[in-house]
Design a protein around this motif. Structure first.
Motif, PDB file in Angstrom:
ATOM      1  N   LEU A 122     -17.642 -51.918   7.964  1.00 49.64           N
ATOM      2  CA  LEU A 122     -17.076 -52.818   6.961  1.00 49.64           C
ATOM      3  C   LEU A 122     -16.178 -52.089   5.977  1.00 49.64           C
ATOM      4  O   LEU A 122     -15.222 -52.659   5.448  1.00 49.64           O
ATOM      5  CB  LEU A 122     -18.210 -53.498   6.175  1.00 49.64           C
ATOM      6  CG  LEU A 122     -19.212 -54.321   6.964  1.00 49.64           C
ATOM      7  CD1 LEU A 122     -20.347 -54.768   6.051  1.00 49.64           C
ATOM      8  CD2 LEU A 122     -18.534 -55.522   7.607  1.00 49.64           C
ATOM      9  N   ALA A 123     -16.500 -50.838   5.681  1.00 44.99           N
ATOM     10  CA  ALA A 123     -15.742 -50.069   4.707  1.00 44.99           C
ATOM     11  C   ALA A 123     -15.998 -48.594   4.948  1.00 44.99           C
ATOM     12  O   ALA A 123     -16.974 -48.209   5.593  1.00 44.99           O
ATOM     13  CB  ALA A 123     -16.167 -50.455   3.277  1.00 44.99           C
ATOM     14  N   SER A 124     -15.109 -47.746   4.409  1.00 47.25           N
ATOM     15  CA  SER A 124     -15.280 -46.301   4.513  1.00 47.25           C
ATOM     16  C   SER A 124     -14.773 -45.637   3.243  1.00 47.25           C
ATOM     17  O   SER A 124     -13.931 -46.184   2.530  1.00 47.25           O
ATOM     18  CB  SER A 124     -14.537 -45.743   5.731  1.00 47.25           C
ATOM     19  OG  SER A 124     -13.130 -45.892   5.582  1.00 47.25           O
ATOM     20  N   LEU A 125     -15.320 -44.450   2.962  1.00 44.11           N
ATOM     21  CA  LEU A 125     -14.919 -43.694   1.781  1.00 44.11           C
ATOM     22  C   LEU A 125     -14.969 -42.207   2.110  1.00 44.11           C
ATOM     23  O   LEU A 125     -16.046 -41.647   2.311  1.00 44.11           O
ATOM     24  CB  LEU A 125     -15.863 -43.990   0.614  1.00 44.11           C
ATOM     25  CG  LEU A 125     -15.590 -43.227  -0.695  1.00 44.11           C
ATOM     26  CD1 LEU A 125     -14.287 -43.713  -1.324  1.00 44.11           C
ATOM     27  CD2 LEU A 125     -16.754 -43.392  -1.662  1.00 44.11           C
ATOM     28  N   PRO A 126     -13.805 -41.519   2.178  1.00 44.83           N
ATOM     29  CA  PRO A 126     -13.817 -40.077   2.418  1.00 44.83           C
ATOM     30  C   PRO A 126     -14.282 -39.320   1.178  1.00 44.83           C
ATOM     31  O   PRO A 126     -13.996 -39.716   0.047  1.00 44.83           O
ATOM     32  CB  PRO A 126     -12.358 -39.757   2.751  1.00 44.83           C
ATOM     33  CG  PRO A 126     -11.572 -40.850   2.109  1.00 44.83           C
ATOM     34  CD  PRO A 126     -12.441 -42.063   2.117  1.00 44.83           C
ATOM     35  N   LEU A 127     -15.021 -38.228   1.406  1.00 44.09           N
ATOM     36  CA  LEU A 127     -15.500 -37.370   0.326  1.00 44.09           C
ATOM     37  C   LEU A 127     -14.798 -36.018   0.404  1.00 44.09           C
ATOM     38  O   LEU A 127     -14.214 -35.657   1.423  1.00 44.09           O
ATOM     39  CB  LEU A 127     -17.013 -37.166   0.429  1.00 44.09           C
ATOM     40  CG  LEU A 127     -17.879 -38.427   0.445  1.00 44.09           C
ATOM     41  CD1 LEU A 127     -19.352 -38.041   0.581  1.00 44.09           C
ATOM     42  CD2 LEU A 127     -17.656 -39.270  -0.803  1.00 44.09           C
ATOM     43  N   THR A 128     -14.899 -35.261  -0.677  1.00 42.65           N
ATOM     44  CA  THR A 128     -14.313 -33.927  -0.701  1.00 42.65           C
ATOM     45  C   THR A 128     -14.988 -33.038   0.337  1.00 42.65           C
ATOM     46  O   THR A 128     -16.212 -32.986   0.426  1.00 42.65           O
ATOM     47  CB  THR A 128     -14.461 -33.295  -2.099  1.00 42.65           C
ATOM     48  OG1 THR A 128     -13.848 -34.156  -3.062  1.00 42.65           O
ATOM     49  CG2 THR A 128     -13.805 -31.930  -2.153  1.00 42.65           C
ATOM     50  N   LYS A 129     -14.190 -32.330   1.110  1.00 40.73           N
ATOM     51  CA  LYS A 129     -14.692 -31.508   2.201  1.00 40.73           C
ATOM     52  C   LYS A 129     -15.367 -30.248   1.685  1.00 40.73           C
ATOM     53  O   LYS A 129     -14.914 -29.633   0.726  1.00 40.73           O
ATOM     54  CB  LYS A 129     -13.530 -31.132   3.129  1.00 40.73           C
ATOM     55  CG  LYS A 129     -13.895 -30.234   4.295  1.00 40.73           C
ATOM     56  CD  LYS A 129     -12.654 -29.877   5.096  1.00 40.73           C
ATOM     57  CE  LYS A 129     -12.964 -28.865   6.185  1.00 40.73           C
ATOM     58  NZ  LYS A 129     -11.749 -28.488   6.946  1.00 40.73           N
ATOM     59  N   GLY A 130     -16.482 -29.867   2.348  1.00 40.64           N
ATOM     60  CA  GLY A 130     -17.157 -28.612   2.046  1.00 40.64           C
ATOM     61  C   GLY A 130     -17.327 -27.812   3.317  1.00 40.64           C
ATOM     62  O   GLY A 130     -16.402 -27.707   4.126  1.00 40.64           O
ATOM     63  N   SER A 131     -18.516 -27.241   3.553  1.00 41.00           N
ATOM     64  CA  SER A 131     -18.781 -26.459   4.755  1.00 41.00           C
ATOM     65  C   SER A 131     -19.148 -27.389   5.904  1.00 41.00           C
ATOM     66  O   SER A 131     -19.232 -28.612   5.745  1.00 41.00           O
ATOM     67  CB  SER A 131     -19.943 -25.496   4.495  1.00 41.00           C
ATOM     68  OG  SER A 131     -21.142 -26.221   4.337  1.00 41.00           O
ATOM     69  N   LEU A 132     -19.395 -26.799   7.082  1.00 49.13           N
ATOM     70  CA  LEU A 132     -19.791 -27.590   8.250  1.00 49.13           C
ATOM     71  C   LEU A 132     -21.054 -28.378   7.971  1.00 49.13           C
ATOM     72  O   LEU A 132     -21.180 -29.542   8.348  1.00 49.13           O
ATOM     73  CB  LEU A 132     -20.001 -26.672   9.465  1.00 49.13           C
ATOM     74  CG  LEU A 132     -20.527 -27.343  10.752  1.00 49.13           C
ATOM     75  CD1 LEU A 132     -19.533 -28.368  11.257  1.00 49.13           C
ATOM     76  CD2 LEU A 132     -20.797 -26.302  11.821  1.00 49.13           C
ATOM     77  N   LEU A 133     -22.023 -27.753   7.269  1.00 50.50           N
ATOM     78  CA  LEU A 133     -23.269 -28.446   6.972  1.00 50.50           C
ATOM     79  C   LEU A 133     -23.205 -29.230   5.670  1.00 50.50           C
ATOM     80  O   LEU A 133     -24.078 -30.038   5.380  1.00 50.50           O
ATOM     81  CB  LEU A 133     -24.429 -27.443   6.912  1.00 50.50           C
ATOM     82  CG  LEU A 133     -24.846 -26.852   8.250  1.00 50.50           C
ATOM     83  CD1 LEU A 133     -25.985 -25.867   8.059  1.00 50.50           C
ATOM     84  CD2 LEU A 133     -25.222 -27.913   9.252  1.00 50.50           C
ATOM     85  N   GLY A 134     -22.179 -28.995   4.836  1.00 51.43           N
ATOM     86  CA  GLY A 134     -22.045 -29.783   3.617  1.00 51.43           C
ATOM     87  C   GLY A 134     -21.727 -31.228   3.964  1.00 51.43           C
ATOM     88  O   GLY A 134     -20.886 -31.512   4.814  1.00 51.43           O
ATOM     89  N   GLY A 135     -22.397 -32.161   3.323  1.00 49.83           N
ATOM     90  CA  GLY A 135     -22.148 -33.560   3.638  1.00 49.83           C
ATOM     91  C   GLY A 135     -22.914 -34.055   4.837  1.00 49.83           C
ATOM     92  O   GLY A 135     -22.567 -35.088   5.393  1.00 49.83           O
TER      93      GLY A 135
END
Length: 473
Positions: A122-135
């Motif tokens: 229904l919706a999406s929101l990108p977040l600030t990128k970190g490491s491979l395991l971040g997020g």
């Protein structure tokens, strides 16, 4: 992204729905069901659906029933790997995924009754990128908001709201800035609330701390060289469990600061094993027990000969047992409920990438033969109950409602290939036998990559894959 993957994603511009019959092999065992209490944290969303591993204790147990025979299979092609799928009290599913293009962590919102325009979302929101395991690790709070730390070291609460135009939107509010507590080049790998509402976190380089409800942040450092590659867990008495690449810990908030209660070293072996993402345990610590649901803690070590299930007493770290299990090695959190623990093997699983600094595997690769084992606690210690040859390709989930262990099984030779397929299977926890199976469409583009499934209140199983989400039911 390979040209093959691009063609597969373009071919799935709309959500595909495929229905297949559920092949039941026979009735469930007449043995008494595996059961026990689950601890409900008041600062989390619904029990069983608010964290990657179901609850604050990371039991990988749910009070909800899984798909019924004849369930349909729906594919959501998102162009993103989706390790975290959670359901709030409102019945909407929130996914935390990592986009294939750019490795950007992205939050998706789903409604199975009304698929949306973004690959079914229904919706999406990108977040600030970190490491491979971040997020990767996040949870839903008691207001159905996704609690996550982004690559900018901000502790966010991501909510969703429907506008007057009928469209859903995701919005992020900052609860705390962790940048002063997280060293440059480090990232948060796991987080969980304790029973007082503090949001505990652990970083890859071994900083552990919490953000209080007022936003104040306090930390403590684990010994130099100890990394944290998995999420963390909490118990009803206010303690938090962290497994580093060297030892298992419990901590608590005392006088407004984090305090290490005890440290229990384990055998981390001489190198990272193939099918694991770090040199050490692959376990998020699992709380379980017959009275409160958190009297014990379980992890799997990384010993060179045969890995061992380690069970200790919460509160003291006193070892209850160290039992070799024939699973080769495990990147998965054990299932823990009552007096039973279930351990799945990931030894040799073909991960396409490992985190920076994980180190070489020894041997560099191995066949993926799989395996799932049950161990029970007795007055005399831990005893093996059964070993199953199932090649689990996801984190298994035990349902107290239907008495089955739900997972996806890799189908193909032990030496894995891109042509391997996947089945949804249900195992009998009393015997380890496969009770049911559904073949899934596709091959490598639907690889669940040892990610955890979500069982919803509607009786569906949602499984993240390397390119999106598969929903069964």
């Amino acid at each position: 992204m390979s040209s093959v993957t691009r063609r597969r994603l373009l071919a799935r511009a709309a959500v595909l729905t495929l229905v297949s019959a559920c092949a039941w092999s026979g009735p469930a065992s007449a043995a008494p069901p595996v059961t026990g209490p689950l601890a409900a944290n008041p600062y989390l969303g619904p029990l069983g659906t608010a964290t990657m591993h179901g609850d604050a204790g990371s039991s990988d147990v749910t009070p909800l029933a899984g798909p019924a025979p004849g369930a349909g299979v729906t594919v959501y092609p998102l162009g993103a790997a989706c390790p975290t799928l959670l359901e709030g009290a409102d019945g909407l599913v929130v996914g935390l995924c990592t986009a294939i293009a750019g490795q950007t962590p992205t939050v998706f919102l789903f409604d199975s009754a009304a698929p949306g325009p973004i690959g079914g979302a229904l919706a999406s929101l990108p977040l600030t990128k970190g490491s491979l395991l971040g997020g990767v690790y996040a949870y839903l709070d008691n207001e159905d908001r996704l609690v996550v730390v982004d690559g900018g070291q901000r502790l966010l609460r991501v909510g969703h709201v429907r506008g007057d135009d009928g469209a859903w939107r995701l919005t992020a509010a900052v609860q705390a800035d962790l940048s002063s507590a997280v060293p440059q080049g480090d990232n948060v790998t796991g987080l969980v609330p304790d029973w007082s509402g503090n949001v505990w976190f652990a970083t890859g380089h071994g900083v552990v701390g919490f953000a209080g409800r007022d936003g104040r942040v306090e930390t403590v450092a684990l010994p130099s060289g100890e990394l944290v590659a998995n999420s963390i867990s909490s118990a009803t008495n206010g303690v938090v469990a962290v497994a580093s690449t060297h030892a298992l810990y419990e901590l608590r908030a005392k006088d407004g600061e984090p305090e290490i209660l005890w440290r229990a070293a384990y055998d981390r072996g001489s190198a990272r094993k193939p099918g694991q993402l770090s040199w050490g345990t692959g376990s998020t610590p699992t709380y379980f027990g017959p009275v409160r649901g958190d009297e014990y803690l379980a992890v799997v070590d990384n010993a060179d000969d045969r890995v061992r299930l380690i069970v200790v007493r919460s509160g003291s770290g006193e070892q209850v047992c160290s039992l070799p299990v024939p699973v080769g090695g495990s990147e998965n959190s054990p299932i823990g409920i009552g007096g039973s623990v279930f351990v799945a093997s990931t030894y040799g699983y073909p991960y396409p990438a490992v985190p920076e600094g994980a180190g070489p595997a020894a041997p560099p690769s191995a066949p993926f033969r799989g395996g799932l084992s049950r161990v029970d606690l007795t007055p005399g210690g831990c005893v093996p109950v059964w070993d199953s040859p199932v090649r689990s390709a996801a984190v298994p989930r035990l349902s107290l409602a239907d008495g089955g262990i739900h997972t996806l099984r890799r189908v193909g030779p032990d030496a894995t290939t891109p042509l391997d397929g996947f089945d949804y299977v249900v195992l009998d926890p009393a015997t380890g036998a496969v009770r049911a199976s559904i073949p899934l469409p596709g091959t490598v583009a639907e690889d669940p990559l040892q990610m955890a499934a979500l069982i919803t209140r509607g009786g569906a199983l949602w499984q993240g894959t390397v390119t999106g989400v598969v929903r069964i039911g």
